[in-house]
Design a protein around this motif. Structure first.
Motif, PDB file in Angstrom:
ATOM      1  N   GLY A   1      73.140  33.314   3.236  1.00  0.00           N
ATOM      2  CA  GLY A   1      72.323  34.621   3.252  1.00  0.00           C
ATOM      3  C   GLY A   1      70.931  34.657   3.732  1.00  0.00           C
ATOM      4  O   GLY A   1      70.336  35.378   4.535  1.00  0.00           O
ATOM      5  N   PHE A   2      70.344  33.339   3.405  1.00  0.00           N
ATOM      6  CA  PHE A   2      69.004  33.218   3.887  1.00  0.00           C
ATOM      7  C   PHE A   2      68.699  32.994   5.321  1.00  0.00           C
ATOM      8  O   PHE A   2      68.055  33.689   6.369  1.00  0.00           O
TER       9      PHE A   2
ATOM     10  N   ALA B   1      58.316  46.426  14.259  1.00  0.00           N
ATOM     11  CA  ALA B   1      59.141  45.145  14.391  1.00  0.00           C
ATOM     12  C   ALA B   1      60.118  45.026  13.097  1.00  0.00           C
ATOM     13  O   ALA B   1      61.278  44.772  13.486  1.00  0.00           O
ATOM     14  N   TYR B   2      59.970  45.928  12.022  1.00  0.00           N
ATOM     15  CA  TYR B   2      60.922  45.894  10.924  1.00  0.00           C
ATOM     16  C   TYR B   2      61.773  46.692  11.118  1.00  0.00           C
ATOM     17  O   TYR B   2      63.110  46.383  10.606  1.00  0.00           O
ATOM     18  N   ILE B   3      61.956  47.776  12.011  1.00  0.00           N
ATOM     19  CA  ILE B   3      62.912  48.597  12.416  1.00  0.00           C
ATOM     20  C   ILE B   3      64.018  47.926  13.119  1.00  0.00           C
ATOM     21  O   ILE B   3      65.276  48.015  12.941  1.00  0.00           O
ATOM     22  N   GLY B   4      63.650  47.112  14.066  1.00  0.00           N
ATOM     23  CA  GLY B   4      64.423  46.204  14.752  1.00  0.00           C
ATOM     24  C   GLY B   4      65.165  45.445  14.073  1.00  0.00           C
ATOM     25  O   GLY B   4      66.488  45.059  14.270  1.00  0.00           O
ATOM     26  N   ALA B   5      64.602  44.570  13.023  1.00  0.00           N
ATOM     27  CA  ALA B   5      65.329  43.787  12.296  1.00  0.00           C
ATOM     28  C   ALA B   5      66.163  44.576  11.309  1.00  0.00           C
ATOM     29  O   ALA B   5      67.395  43.883  11.203  1.00  0.00           O
ATOM     30  N   MET B   6      65.788  45.405  10.809  1.00  0.00           N
ATOM     31  CA  MET B   6      66.822  46.375  10.139  1.00  0.00           C
ATOM     32  C   MET B   6      68.016  46.899  10.653  1.00  0.00           C
ATOM     33  O   MET B   6      69.252  46.576  10.292  1.00  0.00           O
ATOM     34  N   ILE B   7      67.763  47.141  12.055  1.00  0.00           N
ATOM     35  CA  ILE B   7      68.996  47.391  12.820  1.00  0.00           C
ATOM     36  C   ILE B   7      69.794  46.568  13.136  1.00  0.00           C
ATOM     37  O   ILE B   7      70.961  46.509  13.040  1.00  0.00           O
ATOM     38  N   SER B   8      69.324  45.108  13.501  1.00  0.00           N
ATOM     39  CA  SER B   8      69.972  44.100  13.556  1.00  0.00           C
ATOM     40  C   SER B   8      70.677  43.705  12.509  1.00  0.00           C
ATOM     41  O   SER B   8      71.916  43.341  12.503  1.00  0.00           O
ATOM     42  N   ALA B   9      70.314  43.851  11.371  1.00  0.00           N
ATOM     43  CA  ALA B   9      71.022  43.541  10.045  1.00  0.00           C
ATOM     44  C   ALA B   9      72.227  44.067   9.926  1.00  0.00           C
ATOM     45  O   ALA B   9      73.367  43.917   9.549  1.00  0.00           O
ATOM     46  N   ILE B  10      72.195  45.456  10.393  1.00  0.00           N
ATOM     47  CA  ILE B  10      73.275  46.629   9.914  1.00  0.00           C
ATOM     48  C   ILE B  10      74.444  46.288  10.975  1.00  0.00           C
ATOM     49  O   ILE B  10      75.532  46.016  10.572  1.00  0.00           O
ATOM     50  N   ILE B  11      74.013  45.722  12.103  1.00  0.00           N
ATOM     51  CA  ILE B  11      74.830  45.306  13.231  1.00  0.00           C
ATOM     52  C   ILE B  11      75.724  44.327  12.899  1.00  0.00           C
ATOM     53  O   ILE B  11      76.986  44.024  12.725  1.00  0.00           O
ATOM     54  N   ILE B  12      74.996  43.246  12.474  1.00  0.00           N
ATOM     55  CA  ILE B  12      75.361  41.845  11.849  1.00  0.00           C
ATOM     56  C   ILE B  12      76.504  42.133  10.878  1.00  0.00           C
ATOM     57  O   ILE B  12      77.563  41.479  11.009  1.00  0.00           O
ATOM     58  N   ARG B  13      76.046  42.795   9.705  1.00  0.00           N
ATOM     59  CA  ARG B  13      77.039  42.814   8.791  1.00  0.00           C
ATOM     60  C   ARG B  13      78.308  43.569   9.095  1.00  0.00           C
ATOM     61  O   ARG B  13      79.270  43.009   8.798  1.00  0.00           O
ATOM     62  N   ASN B  14      77.952  44.569   9.653  1.00  0.00           N
ATOM     63  CA  ASN B  14      79.358  45.403  10.005  1.00  0.00           C
ATOM     64  C   ASN B  14      80.253  44.926  11.094  1.00  0.00           C
ATOM     65  O   ASN B  14      81.524  45.073  11.214  1.00  0.00           O
ATOM     66  N   THR B  15      79.722  44.100  12.113  1.00  0.00           N
ATOM     67  CA  THR B  15      80.302  43.337  13.238  1.00  0.00           C
ATOM     68  C   THR B  15      81.364  42.390  12.290  1.00  0.00           C
ATOM     69  O   THR B  15      82.443  42.156  12.793  1.00  0.00           O
ATOM     70  N   GLY B  16      80.581  41.588  11.495  1.00  0.00           N
ATOM     71  CA  GLY B  16      81.469  40.636  10.726  1.00  0.00           C
ATOM     72  C   GLY B  16      82.396  41.142   9.978  1.00  0.00           C
ATOM     73  O   GLY B  16      83.684  40.667   9.720  1.00  0.00           O
TER      74      GLY B  16
ATOM     75  N   VAL C   1      79.504  37.732   5.223  1.00  0.00           N
ATOM     76  CA  VAL C   1      78.145  38.036   5.003  1.00  0.00           C
ATOM     77  C   VAL C   1      77.974  38.061   3.512  1.00  0.00           C
ATOM     78  O   VAL C   1      78.963  38.355   2.569  1.00  0.00           O
ATOM     79  N   TYR C   2      76.658  37.786   3.012  1.00  0.00           N
ATOM     80  CA  TYR C   2      76.566  37.508   1.534  1.00  0.00           C
ATOM     81  C   TYR C   2      75.522  38.561   1.117  1.00  0.00           C
ATOM     82  O   TYR C   2      74.311  38.223   0.686  1.00  0.00           O
ATOM     83  N   PRO C   3      75.971  39.619   0.781  1.00  0.00           N
ATOM     84  CA  PRO C   3      74.723  40.704   0.497  1.00  0.00           C
ATOM     85  C   PRO C   3      74.182  40.675  -1.040  1.00  0.00           C
ATOM     86  O   PRO C   3      73.088  40.885  -0.968  1.00  0.00           O
ATOM     87  N   ASP C   4      74.841  39.971  -1.872  1.00  0.00           N
ATOM     88  CA  ASP C   4      74.322  39.731  -3.178  1.00  0.00           C
ATOM     89  C   ASP C   4      73.240  38.971  -3.120  1.00  0.00           C
ATOM     90  O   ASP C   4      72.085  39.102  -3.642  1.00  0.00           O
ATOM     91  N   GLU C   5      73.340  37.584  -2.494  1.00  0.00           N
ATOM     92  CA  GLU C   5      72.285  36.744  -2.193  1.00  0.00           C
ATOM     93  C   GLU C   5      71.231  37.128  -1.552  1.00  0.00           C
ATOM     94  O   GLU C   5      70.100  37.006  -1.616  1.00  0.00           O
TER      95      GLU C   5
END
Length: 408
Positions: free
Chosen positions: A230-231, A257-272, A280-284
Protein backbone atom coordinates in the motif's frame (compact mmCIF):
# COMPACT_ATOMS: atom_id res chain seq x y z
CA UNK A 1 18.74 32.25 18.21
CA UNK A 2 17.79 30.93 14.78
CA UNK A 3 16.33 27.40 14.86
CA UNK A 4 16.24 25.78 11.42
CA UNK A 5 15.00 22.18 11.30
CA UNK A 6 16.02 19.88 8.46
CA UNK A 7 13.74 17.23 6.95
CA UNK A 8 14.45 14.58 9.59
CA UNK A 9 14.12 17.01 12.49
CA UNK A 10 10.87 18.38 11.05
CA UNK A 11 9.38 14.88 10.88
CA UNK A 12 10.43 14.26 14.49
CA UNK A 13 8.94 17.58 15.61
CA UNK A 14 5.67 16.87 13.77
CA UNK A 15 5.43 13.50 15.50
CA UNK A 16 6.14 15.05 18.90
CA UNK A 17 3.49 17.73 18.33
CA UNK A 18 0.91 15.06 17.42
CA UNK A 19 1.76 12.96 20.50
CA UNK A 20 1.48 16.07 22.70
CA UNK A 21 -1.95 16.79 21.26
CA UNK A 22 -3.05 13.19 21.77
CA UNK A 23 -1.82 13.33 25.39
CA UNK A 24 -3.82 16.50 26.01
CA UNK A 25 -6.95 14.98 24.45
CA UNK A 26 -6.64 11.96 26.75
CA UNK A 27 -6.22 14.09 29.89
CA UNK A 28 -8.47 17.08 29.16
CA UNK A 29 -11.98 16.01 28.23
CA UNK A 30 -12.84 19.35 26.60
CA UNK A 31 -10.76 18.46 23.52
CA UNK A 32 -12.36 15.03 23.24
CA UNK A 33 -15.82 16.43 23.91
CA UNK A 34 -15.59 18.87 21.00
CA UNK A 35 -13.71 16.42 18.75
CA UNK A 36 -10.68 18.65 18.14
CA UNK A 37 -8.09 16.62 16.15
CA UNK A 38 -4.93 15.71 18.09
CA UNK A 39 -2.68 17.34 15.47
CA UNK A 40 -4.63 20.59 15.84
CA UNK A 41 -4.44 20.54 19.64
CA UNK A 42 -0.68 19.98 19.60
CA UNK A 43 -0.08 22.28 16.63
CA UNK A 44 -1.92 25.25 18.11
CA UNK A 45 -0.15 24.72 21.45
CA UNK A 46 3.21 24.80 19.66
CA UNK A 47 2.16 27.87 17.64
CA UNK A 48 1.38 29.72 20.89
CA UNK A 49 4.72 28.69 22.40
CA UNK A 50 6.50 29.71 19.19
CA UNK A 51 4.74 33.09 19.31
CA UNK A 52 5.87 33.76 22.90
CA UNK A 53 9.48 32.79 22.18
CA UNK A 54 9.56 34.80 18.95
CA UNK A 55 8.17 38.05 20.37
CA UNK A 56 10.59 37.64 23.30
CA UNK A 57 13.44 37.42 20.76
CA UNK A 58 14.46 34.04 22.18
CA UNK A 59 14.40 32.27 18.80
CA UNK A 60 13.27 32.34 15.20
CA UNK A 61 11.82 28.97 14.26
CA UNK A 62 11.78 27.49 10.75
CA UNK A 63 10.94 23.98 9.60
CA UNK A 64 11.50 22.10 6.35
CA UNK A 65 8.70 23.01 3.95
CA UNK A 66 9.24 19.83 1.90
CA UNK A 67 7.74 17.76 4.72
CA UNK A 68 4.57 19.87 4.58
CA UNK A 69 4.21 19.32 0.84
CA UNK A 70 5.07 15.62 1.07
CA UNK A 71 2.43 15.03 3.74
CA UNK A 72 -0.18 16.87 1.68
CA UNK A 73 0.54 15.00 -1.56
CA UNK A 74 0.60 11.56 0.07
CA UNK A 75 -2.63 12.32 1.91
CA UNK A 76 -4.40 13.25 -1.33
CA UNK A 77 -2.95 10.18 -3.01
CA UNK A 78 -4.61 8.08 -0.31
CA UNK A 79 -7.92 9.89 -0.94
CA UNK A 80 -7.69 8.94 -4.61
CA UNK A 81 -7.33 5.27 -3.72
CA UNK A 82 -10.64 5.46 -1.85
CA UNK A 83 -12.53 6.09 -5.15
CA UNK A 84 -13.59 2.73 -6.59
CA UNK A 85 -15.68 2.48 -9.75
CA UNK A 86 -16.43 -1.16 -8.93
CA UNK A 87 -17.93 -0.23 -5.57
CA UNK A 88 -19.83 2.64 -7.17
CA UNK A 89 -21.38 0.34 -9.78
CA UNK A 90 -22.49 -2.01 -7.01
CA UNK A 91 -24.02 0.97 -5.26
CA UNK A 92 -26.58 1.60 -8.00
CA UNK A 93 -29.07 3.90 -6.31
CA UNK A 94 -26.36 4.99 -3.85
CA UNK A 95 -24.41 6.44 -6.79
CA UNK A 96 -27.44 8.42 -7.95
CA UNK A 97 -28.06 9.62 -4.43
CA UNK A 98 -24.38 10.44 -3.94
CA UNK A 99 -24.29 12.43 -7.20
CA UNK A 100 -27.30 14.44 -6.06
CA UNK A 101 -25.53 15.12 -2.78
CA UNK A 102 -22.40 16.32 -4.60
CA UNK A 103 -24.40 18.69 -6.81
CA UNK A 104 -26.32 20.01 -3.83
CA UNK A 105 -23.16 20.56 -1.81
CA UNK A 106 -21.48 22.26 -4.78
CA UNK A 107 -24.32 24.79 -4.96
CA UNK A 108 -24.14 25.37 -1.21
CA UNK A 109 -20.38 25.97 -1.39
CA UNK A 110 -20.82 28.41 -4.28
CA UNK A 111 -23.41 30.29 -2.24
CA UNK A 112 -21.09 30.43 0.75
CA UNK A 113 -18.20 31.74 -1.37
CA UNK A 114 -20.44 34.54 -2.66
CA UNK A 115 -21.56 35.34 0.88
CA UNK A 116 -17.97 35.46 2.17
CA UNK A 117 -17.00 37.98 -0.49
CA UNK A 118 -20.18 39.99 0.09
CA UNK A 119 -19.35 40.20 3.81
CA UNK A 120 -15.77 41.21 3.01
CA UNK A 121 -16.79 43.93 0.54
CA UNK A 122 -19.56 45.27 2.81
CA UNK A 123 -17.16 45.37 5.76
CA UNK A 124 -14.59 47.24 3.66
CA UNK A 125 -17.19 49.86 2.73
CA UNK A 126 -18.28 50.27 6.37
CA UNK A 127 -14.68 50.94 7.41
CA UNK A 128 -14.08 53.28 4.48
CA UNK A 129 -11.65 50.97 2.69
CA UNK A 130 -11.48 50.08 -1.03
CA UNK A 131 -13.93 47.39 -2.08
CA UNK A 132 -11.06 45.22 -3.27
CA UNK A 133 -9.91 44.98 0.35
CA UNK A 134 -13.01 42.88 0.93
CA UNK A 135 -11.65 40.14 -1.32
CA UNK A 136 -8.44 39.71 0.67
CA UNK A 137 -10.58 39.26 3.78
CA UNK A 138 -13.09 37.04 1.96
CA UNK A 139 -12.83 33.80 0.03
CA UNK A 140 -9.27 34.40 -1.24
CA UNK A 141 -7.57 33.48 2.08
CA UNK A 142 -10.44 31.56 3.69
CA UNK A 143 -11.42 29.15 0.91
CA UNK A 144 -8.16 29.45 -1.02
CA UNK A 145 -5.83 29.49 2.01
CA UNK A 146 -2.16 30.49 1.65
CA UNK A 147 -1.75 29.46 -1.99
CA UNK A 148 -4.57 31.62 -3.33
CA UNK A 149 -3.60 34.50 -1.03
CA UNK A 150 -0.08 34.33 -2.41
CA UNK A 151 -1.35 34.19 -5.99
CA UNK A 152 -3.90 37.03 -5.85
CA UNK A 153 -2.16 39.21 -3.24
CA UNK A 154 0.28 40.77 -5.75
CA UNK A 155 -2.60 41.37 -8.19
CA UNK A 156 -4.56 43.29 -5.54
CA UNK A 157 -1.43 45.23 -4.53
CA UNK A 158 -1.03 46.40 -8.13
CA UNK A 159 -4.67 47.51 -8.00
CA UNK A 160 -4.05 49.61 -4.88
CA UNK A 161 -4.61 47.30 -1.89
CA UNK A 162 -1.53 47.90 0.25
CA UNK A 163 0.15 44.89 1.90
CA UNK A 164 -2.42 42.55 0.35
CA UNK A 165 -0.06 39.57 0.47
CA UNK A 166 0.73 39.86 4.19
CA UNK A 167 -2.91 40.61 5.02
CA UNK A 168 -3.96 37.55 3.04
CA UNK A 169 -1.48 35.35 4.90
CA UNK A 170 -2.71 36.67 8.25
CA UNK A 171 -6.32 35.97 7.27
CA UNK A 172 -5.37 32.48 6.03
CA UNK A 173 -3.63 31.81 9.36
CA UNK A 174 -6.75 32.85 11.24
CA UNK A 175 -8.94 30.73 8.96
CA UNK A 176 -6.75 27.64 9.26
CA UNK A 177 -7.07 27.68 13.06
CA UNK A 178 -10.75 28.62 13.09
CA UNK A 179 -11.66 25.97 10.52
CA UNK A 180 -9.94 23.27 12.58
CA UNK A 181 -11.61 24.34 15.82
CA UNK A 182 -15.15 25.02 14.53
CA UNK A 183 -15.91 21.73 12.82
CA UNK A 184 -15.76 19.35 15.75
CA UNK A 185 -18.05 21.28 18.13
CA UNK A 186 -20.60 21.95 15.36
CA UNK A 187 -20.78 18.29 14.33
CA UNK A 188 -20.85 17.07 17.94
CA UNK A 189 -23.65 19.47 18.86
CA UNK A 190 -25.77 18.44 15.86
CA UNK A 191 -25.28 14.75 16.63
CA UNK A 192 -26.33 15.11 20.27
CA UNK A 193 -29.10 17.65 19.69
CA UNK A 194 -30.83 15.51 17.05
CA UNK A 195 -29.89 12.11 18.59
CA UNK A 196 -28.18 10.99 15.38
CA UNK A 197 -26.55 7.63 14.76
CA UNK A 198 -24.52 6.37 11.82
CA UNK A 199 -26.34 4.07 9.42
CA UNK A 200 -25.89 0.42 10.41
CA UNK A 201 -24.68 -1.91 7.66
CA UNK A 202 -26.63 -5.05 6.83
CA UNK A 203 -25.94 -7.81 9.27
CA UNK A 204 -24.94 -5.38 11.98
CA UNK A 205 -28.30 -5.04 13.66
CA UNK A 206 -28.05 -4.58 17.36
CA UNK A 207 -24.62 -3.01 17.14
CA UNK A 208 -25.81 0.53 17.47
CA UNK A 209 -23.68 3.38 18.65
CA UNK A 210 -24.18 4.58 22.18
CA UNK A 211 -24.43 8.27 22.71
CA UNK A 212 -20.94 9.73 22.80
CA UNK A 213 -19.29 6.32 22.40
CA UNK A 214 -17.40 4.89 19.46
CA UNK A 215 -19.02 1.79 17.95
CA UNK A 216 -17.40 -1.54 18.70
CA UNK A 217 -15.14 -2.39 15.75
CA UNK A 218 -12.82 -5.35 15.32
CA UNK A 219 -9.16 -4.48 15.43
CA UNK A 220 -7.65 -4.50 11.92
CA UNK A 221 -5.25 -7.29 11.11
CA UNK A 222 -2.02 -5.76 9.83
CA UNK A 223 -0.01 -7.81 7.35
CA UNK A 224 3.35 -6.21 6.66
CA UNK A 225 3.52 -7.21 2.95
CA UNK A 226 0.09 -5.64 2.34
CA UNK A 227 1.05 -2.56 4.31
CA UNK A 228 4.30 -2.19 2.39
CA UNK A 229 2.51 -2.71 -0.93
CA UNK A 230 0.00 0.00 0.00
CA UNK A 231 2.83 2.39 0.82
CA UNK A 232 4.53 1.65 -2.52
CA UNK A 233 1.24 2.32 -4.31
CA UNK A 234 1.05 5.69 -2.59
CA UNK A 235 4.57 6.52 -3.76
CA UNK A 236 3.75 5.43 -7.33
CA UNK A 237 0.66 7.65 -7.39
CA UNK A 238 2.71 10.57 -6.14
CA UNK A 239 5.35 9.99 -8.83
CA UNK A 240 2.90 9.57 -11.70
CA UNK A 241 1.02 12.60 -10.38
CA UNK A 242 3.88 14.82 -11.52
CA UNK A 243 3.30 13.67 -15.11
CA UNK A 244 -0.44 14.24 -14.80
CA UNK A 245 0.16 17.80 -13.55
CA UNK A 246 2.62 18.38 -16.41
CA UNK A 247 0.00 17.13 -18.90
CA UNK A 248 -2.47 19.68 -17.58
CA UNK A 249 0.20 22.39 -17.86
CA UNK A 250 0.75 21.52 -21.55
CA UNK A 251 -2.86 22.55 -22.17
CA UNK A 252 -2.41 25.74 -20.14
CA UNK A 253 -4.19 24.41 -17.03
CA UNK A 254 -2.26 24.81 -13.79
CA UNK A 255 -3.26 22.39 -11.05
CA UNK A 256 -1.60 21.81 -7.65
CA UNK A 257 0.72 18.79 -7.41
CA UNK A 258 -1.64 17.02 -5.02
CA UNK A 259 -4.45 17.01 -7.59
CA UNK A 260 -2.22 15.18 -10.08
CA UNK A 261 -1.37 12.61 -7.41
CA UNK A 262 -5.03 12.13 -6.50
CA UNK A 263 -6.03 11.60 -10.14
CA UNK A 264 -3.18 9.10 -10.57
CA UNK A 265 -4.36 7.15 -7.53
CA UNK A 266 -7.92 6.98 -8.90
CA UNK A 267 -6.61 5.67 -12.23
CA UNK A 268 -4.28 3.10 -10.60
CA UNK A 269 -6.97 1.66 -8.33
CA UNK A 270 -9.67 1.42 -10.96
CA UNK A 271 -7.35 0.04 -13.65
CA UNK A 272 -6.31 -2.74 -11.28
CA UNK A 273 -9.90 -3.54 -10.34
CA UNK A 274 -11.25 -3.47 -13.90
CA UNK A 275 -8.53 -5.53 -15.61
CA UNK A 276 -7.60 -7.65 -12.54
CA UNK A 277 -3.94 -6.84 -13.10
CA UNK A 278 -2.91 -6.29 -9.49
CA UNK A 279 -4.33 -5.89 -6.00
CA UNK A 280 -4.89 -2.52 -4.35
CA UNK A 281 -4.84 -2.27 -0.55
CA UNK A 282 -7.34 0.50 0.39
CA UNK A 283 -7.49 -0.34 4.11
CA UNK A 284 -3.74 -0.07 4.55
CA UNK A 285 -3.63 3.02 2.33
CA UNK A 286 -6.35 4.67 4.44
CA UNK A 287 -4.25 4.16 7.57
CA UNK A 288 -1.21 5.63 5.82
CA UNK A 289 -3.25 8.55 4.52
CA UNK A 290 -4.42 9.38 8.03
CA UNK A 291 -0.79 9.26 9.19
CA UNK A 292 0.32 11.73 6.50
CA UNK A 293 -2.70 13.95 7.17
CA UNK A 294 -1.59 14.32 10.78
CA UNK A 295 1.97 15.10 9.69
CA UNK A 296 0.67 17.80 7.34
CA UNK A 297 -1.61 19.39 9.94
CA UNK A 298 1.10 19.33 12.62
CA UNK A 299 3.60 21.03 10.30
CA UNK A 300 1.07 23.54 8.94
CA UNK A 301 0.13 24.71 12.43
CA UNK A 302 3.71 24.63 13.72
CA UNK A 303 4.88 27.06 11.06
CA UNK A 304 2.14 29.62 11.68
CA UNK A 305 3.51 32.96 12.86
CA UNK A 306 0.82 33.98 15.32
CA UNK A 307 2.68 37.11 16.41
CA UNK A 308 1.93 38.61 13.01
CA UNK A 309 -1.71 38.65 14.10
CA UNK A 310 -0.76 41.60 16.34
CA UNK A 311 -0.49 43.69 13.19
CA UNK A 312 -4.10 42.97 12.29
CA UNK A 313 -5.99 46.20 12.40
CA UNK A 314 -9.61 46.49 13.49
CA UNK A 315 -11.32 46.14 10.09
CA UNK A 316 -9.60 42.86 9.28
CA UNK A 317 -10.17 41.31 12.69
CA UNK A 318 -13.82 42.41 12.74
CA UNK A 319 -14.33 41.00 9.25
CA UNK A 320 -12.72 37.66 10.12
CA UNK A 321 -14.87 37.28 13.22
CA UNK A 322 -17.98 37.93 11.14
CA UNK A 323 -16.74 35.41 8.55
CA UNK A 324 -16.31 32.83 11.30
CA UNK A 325 -19.88 33.37 12.51
CA UNK A 326 -21.11 33.21 8.91
CA UNK A 327 -19.46 29.83 8.22
CA UNK A 328 -20.56 28.40 11.58
CA UNK A 329 -24.17 29.50 11.06
CA UNK A 330 -24.20 28.38 7.42
CA UNK A 331 -22.88 24.92 8.34
CA UNK A 332 -25.16 24.49 11.35
CA UNK A 333 -28.45 25.78 9.99
CA UNK A 334 -28.22 25.47 6.19
CA UNK A 335 -25.80 22.68 5.25
CA UNK A 336 -27.14 20.29 7.87
CA UNK A 337 -30.75 20.78 6.80
CA UNK A 338 -30.06 20.85 3.05
CA UNK A 339 -27.99 17.65 3.14
CA UNK A 340 -30.69 15.63 4.88
CA UNK A 341 -30.55 16.43 8.63
CA UNK A 342 -29.06 13.00 9.35
CA UNK A 343 -25.76 11.73 10.75
CA UNK A 344 -23.88 12.15 7.47
CA UNK A 345 -25.25 15.69 7.16
CA UNK A 346 -23.80 16.52 10.59
CA UNK A 347 -20.41 15.16 9.51
CA UNK A 348 -20.61 17.21 6.28
CA UNK A 349 -21.46 20.33 8.28
CA UNK A 350 -18.28 19.73 10.24
CA UNK A 351 -16.30 19.17 7.05
CA UNK A 352 -17.45 22.31 5.27
CA UNK A 353 -16.09 24.38 8.15
CA UNK A 354 -12.67 22.97 7.36
CA UNK A 355 -12.33 23.77 3.67
CA UNK A 356 -14.24 27.07 3.65
CA UNK A 357 -12.08 28.46 6.45
CA UNK A 358 -8.84 26.53 5.87
CA UNK A 359 -8.26 23.63 3.49
CA UNK A 360 -9.51 20.12 2.68
CA UNK A 361 -7.12 18.43 5.15
CA UNK A 362 -8.77 20.48 7.91
CA UNK A 363 -12.16 19.22 6.73
CA UNK A 364 -11.06 15.58 6.71
CA UNK A 365 -9.42 15.94 10.13
CA UNK A 366 -12.68 17.37 11.51
CA UNK A 367 -14.65 14.44 10.07
CA UNK A 368 -12.09 11.87 11.23
CA UNK A 369 -12.29 13.17 14.79
CA UNK A 370 -16.09 12.81 14.80
CA UNK A 371 -16.18 9.43 13.07
CA UNK A 372 -13.59 7.96 15.42
CA UNK A 373 -15.96 8.81 18.25
CA UNK A 374 -19.42 8.21 16.78
CA UNK A 375 -19.01 5.89 13.79
CA UNK A 376 -18.50 5.90 9.99
CA UNK A 377 -20.13 8.31 7.52
CA UNK A 378 -19.64 6.94 4.01
CA UNK A 379 -21.72 9.59 2.20
CA UNK A 380 -19.82 12.43 3.86
CA UNK A 381 -16.50 10.88 2.83
CA UNK A 382 -17.79 10.60 -0.74
CA UNK A 383 -19.07 14.18 -0.99
CA UNK A 384 -16.60 16.34 0.95
CA UNK A 385 -13.33 15.18 -0.69
CA UNK A 386 -14.84 15.57 -4.19
CA UNK A 387 -16.05 19.09 -3.43
CA UNK A 388 -12.94 20.12 -1.52
CA UNK A 389 -10.46 18.77 -4.07
CA UNK A 390 -12.14 19.43 -7.43
CA UNK A 391 -15.00 21.90 -7.12
CA UNK A 392 -14.28 24.53 -4.50
CA UNK A 393 -11.07 25.87 -6.07
CA UNK A 394 -12.73 26.24 -9.49
CA UNK A 395 -15.70 28.11 -8.01
CA UNK A 396 -13.44 30.27 -5.87
CA UNK A 397 -11.03 31.23 -8.65
CA UNK A 398 -13.87 32.03 -11.06
CA UNK A 399 -15.70 34.14 -8.48
CA UNK A 400 -12.55 36.05 -7.52
CA UNK A 401 -11.61 36.86 -11.12
CA UNK A 402 -15.12 38.11 -11.89
CA UNK A 403 -15.24 40.27 -8.75
CA UNK A 404 -11.78 41.73 -9.33
CA UNK A 405 -12.79 42.84 -12.81
CA UNK A 406 -16.07 44.28 -11.53
CA UNK A 407 -14.48 46.16 -8.62
CA UNK A 408 -11.17 47.40 -10.05
Amino acid sequence: MNVQLDLYQTLAAAGAVYIAGRFLKLHFSVFEKFCIPSAVVGGVLFAILNCLLSVSHVWRFHLDGDVLELGLILFFSSMGYMVSGKMVRKGGNALFQGSRMVIKMALLVLGLILLQNFVGILSAKIFGLPSLFGLISGSIPLVGSFGTAGAFGPVLERLGVQNAVSIGFEAATFGMIAGSILGGPIGENLIFRHHLLPSIPEGAAGQGTQKGKSPEKPLPVIHFPNFMSGFVQLLIAMGFGTFVSHLFAVFGIIVPAYIGAMISAIIIRNTGEYFHLYTVYPDEIHVLGTLFLNIFLSCALMQMNLWQQASLFLPLMATLLIQTLLVAGFAYFIVFKAMGSDYDAAIMASGICGFTMGALPNAVANMNALCERFGPASTAYFVIPLIGAFVVDFFNMTTIMILINLLK
